[in-house]
Design a protein around this motif. Structure first.
Motif, PDB file in Angstrom:
ATOM      1  N   ARG A 198       0.833  -1.208   0.000  1.00 38.75           N
ATOM      2  CA  ARG A 198       0.000   0.000   0.000  1.00 38.75           C
ATOM      3  C   ARG A 198       0.870   1.260   0.000  1.00 38.75           C
ATOM      4  NH1 ARG A 198      -3.232  -1.524   3.618  1.00 38.75           N
ATOM      5  NH2 ARG A 198      -5.176  -1.801   2.496  1.00 38.75           N
ATOM      6  N   VAL A 226      -1.933  -4.767  -5.557  1.00 41.99           N
ATOM      7  CA  VAL A 226      -2.690  -3.515  -5.490  1.00 41.99           C
ATOM      8  C   VAL A 226      -3.272  -3.272  -6.871  1.00 41.99           C
ATOM      9  CG1 VAL A 226      -2.678  -1.090  -4.837  1.00 41.99           C
ATOM     10  CG2 VAL A 226      -0.989  -2.647  -3.843  1.00 41.99           C
ATOM     11  N   ASN A 230      -6.326  -0.166  -4.615  1.00 41.15           N
ATOM     12  CA  ASN A 230      -6.892  -0.990  -3.542  1.00 41.15           C
ATOM     13  C   ASN A 230      -6.157  -2.326  -3.431  1.00 41.15           C
ATOM     14  OD1 ASN A 230      -9.172   0.751  -2.818  1.00 41.15           O
ATOM     15  ND2 ASN A 230      -9.930   0.259  -4.864  1.00 41.15           N
ATOM     16  N   ILE A 231      -5.905  -2.735  -2.177  1.00 42.94           N
ATOM     17  CA  ILE A 231      -5.346  -4.060  -1.943  1.00 42.94           C
ATOM     18  C   ILE A 231      -6.372  -5.099  -2.369  1.00 42.94           C
ATOM     19  CG2 ILE A 231      -4.589  -5.698  -0.170  1.00 42.94           C
ATOM     20  CD1 ILE A 231      -2.541  -3.583  -0.603  1.00 42.94           C
ATOM     21  N   HIS A 393      -3.195   3.195   5.155  1.00 39.88           N
ATOM     22  CA  HIS A 393      -4.417   2.420   5.369  1.00 39.88           C
ATOM     23  C   HIS A 393      -5.408   3.186   6.246  1.00 39.88           C
ATOM     24  CE1 HIS A 393      -7.040  -0.967   5.846  1.00 39.88           C
ATOM     25  NE2 HIS A 393      -6.773  -1.130   7.121  1.00 39.88           N
TER      26      HIS A 393
END
Length: 402
Positions: A198, A226, A230-231, A393
């Protein structure tokens, strides 16, 4: 099939989140550029910016460079509007970082990771260090959005439960619950490699790419995807766990219980163990001499050094490990078709020997005629990446509340 109805309220909220995220990631930026990047009209962006300004989240910082007309007013997120604190529970060190809304480091602190008798003892120690760092930084405690904690292992980020962490010998431990009982701030628990991914995507080597795979090659091996910011977790949060991909079914038993996993064949710990085993069998090698006569002093760095000096046993161990990694990465590229692979961890510190060999092995095992233009690049954020990823995050979770 999953369906979701998007009403006007949800659409307006999503647009606001996108504009704010754009200002954070691209700022300083003008309203016209925001409209172009987000896909909204300039009047819609102006309305959203006014709302963010009233909330004390963004500000004008003056006129930018004209492209032919009137110089545009530039916007940026107000750095000290909020803060976040990230923790990286490493196997040798635990790192604490406080960051602002621009993801600048405000304060940080590093300690040796202790041998705690219980999880409760670890929670107490880390919580005390959090409180000390917050006091020392002199930030407004009311502006601290939360504490993000990265730990190795399989983690349910929704519940904060560590399902399995072989390196820490944890199983089914709700870490978020324990920290929430001790700290006065919201707590977020995430897999450490996903935090690294991230951070690299947001502010490191992943900037400008859309599809990224982050590979961590250290004492263990782990990965994370990713996709468009977004993960990607998959159905059970396992996506990216490349270290537990079987690459040799005749290989030794892994800590996960399977045999021949990439981690047990090619991690830093595995490379060192293979060298120790070779020395114990009486194989003629310079490695024992380089380890001052004690096999216990052999680590992966020493094996790479011996390889560069032409030691044949070391060369065989290194080449075999890097080929296994190349095979696994080639499989990842064929399945997920990412445009950039970011590699981090201790093995990457072995210079051209590592990078030239790993790239050659990826090309060797990649599907022929795939035409995949893949960037294989080193990580940019160093040892701070995991803690910075926890900060990213937390900020992302805050944006979702707007």
């Amino acid at each position: 099939m999953y369906y979701q109805r998007v009403d006007k309220f949800l659409l307006a909220r999503s647009n606001k989140q996108s504009v704010f995220r754009c200002i954070i990631n691209e700022g300083p930026i003008n309203k016209s550029a925001i409209a172009s990047k987000v896909g909204l009209t300039i009047p819609s962006v102006m309305k959203i910016v006014d709302s963010l300004d009233e909330s004390g989240l963004v500000r004008n910082i003056g006129k930018g460079v004209s492209s032919g007309g009137k110089p545009p007013m530039m916007l940026e997120v107000i750095p000290d509007s909020h803060y976040a604190l990230g923790i990286d529970i490493g196997l040798s060190e635990t790192r604490y970082i406080i960051g602002d809304m621009q993801k600048n480091i405000i304060a940080k602190y590093t300690t040796r990771s202790g041998n705690y008798d219980s999880v409760d003892e670890l929670v107490e120690s880390l919580s005390c260090n959090v409180e000390k760092l917050v006091e020392r930084s002199s930030i407004d405690k009311k502006r601290l959005l939360g504490v993000g904690i990265g730990a190795p292992g399989l983690i349910d980020c929704n519940t904060g439960e560590v399902l399995f962490s072989p390196h820490l010998s944890w199983k089914n431990i709700n870490l978020r619950e324990k920290f929430s009982e001790r700290l006065q701030y919201p707590v977020y628990i995430e897999n450490v490699t996903k935090n690294v991914a991230r951070a690299e995507y947001d502010i490191g080597a992943g900037r400008g790419a859309k599809y990224v795979f982050n590979l961590n090659l250290g004492r263990g091996i782990a990965g994370a995807f990713v996709i468009d910011g977004n993960i990607y977790y998959g159905a059970n949060g396992l996506c990216g766990e490349i270290g537990h991909l079987t690459v040799n079914r005749e290989g030794p038993m892994c800590k996960c219980g399977n045999y021949g996993c990439l981690e047990v064949m090619a991690s830093g710990e595995a490379i060192a163990q293979q060298a120790k085993d070779a020395v114990a069998r009486g194989v003629s090698s310079r490695m024992l001499e380089m380890a001052n006569g004690s096999a216990e002093n052999i680590d992966a760095k020493l094996v790479f050094s011996a390889c560069e000096l032409g030691d044949e046993p070391a060369k065989m161990i290194v080449e075999r490990a890097l080929e296994y990694i190349g095979i696994a990465l080639a499989g990842v590229l064929v399945i997920f078709d990412v445009e950039r692979v970011i590699i981090t961890g201790g093995l990457t510190k072995n210079g051209n020997l590592f990078w030239d060999t790993i790239k050659a092995n990826i090309i060797k095992h990649l599907m022929k005629y795939s035409g995949m233009p893949v960037d294989i690049v080193p990580a940019a954020l160093g040892d701070d990446a995991a803690a910075l990823g926890a900060i990213c995050h937390i900020i992302q979770q805050y944006i979702m509340t707007l």
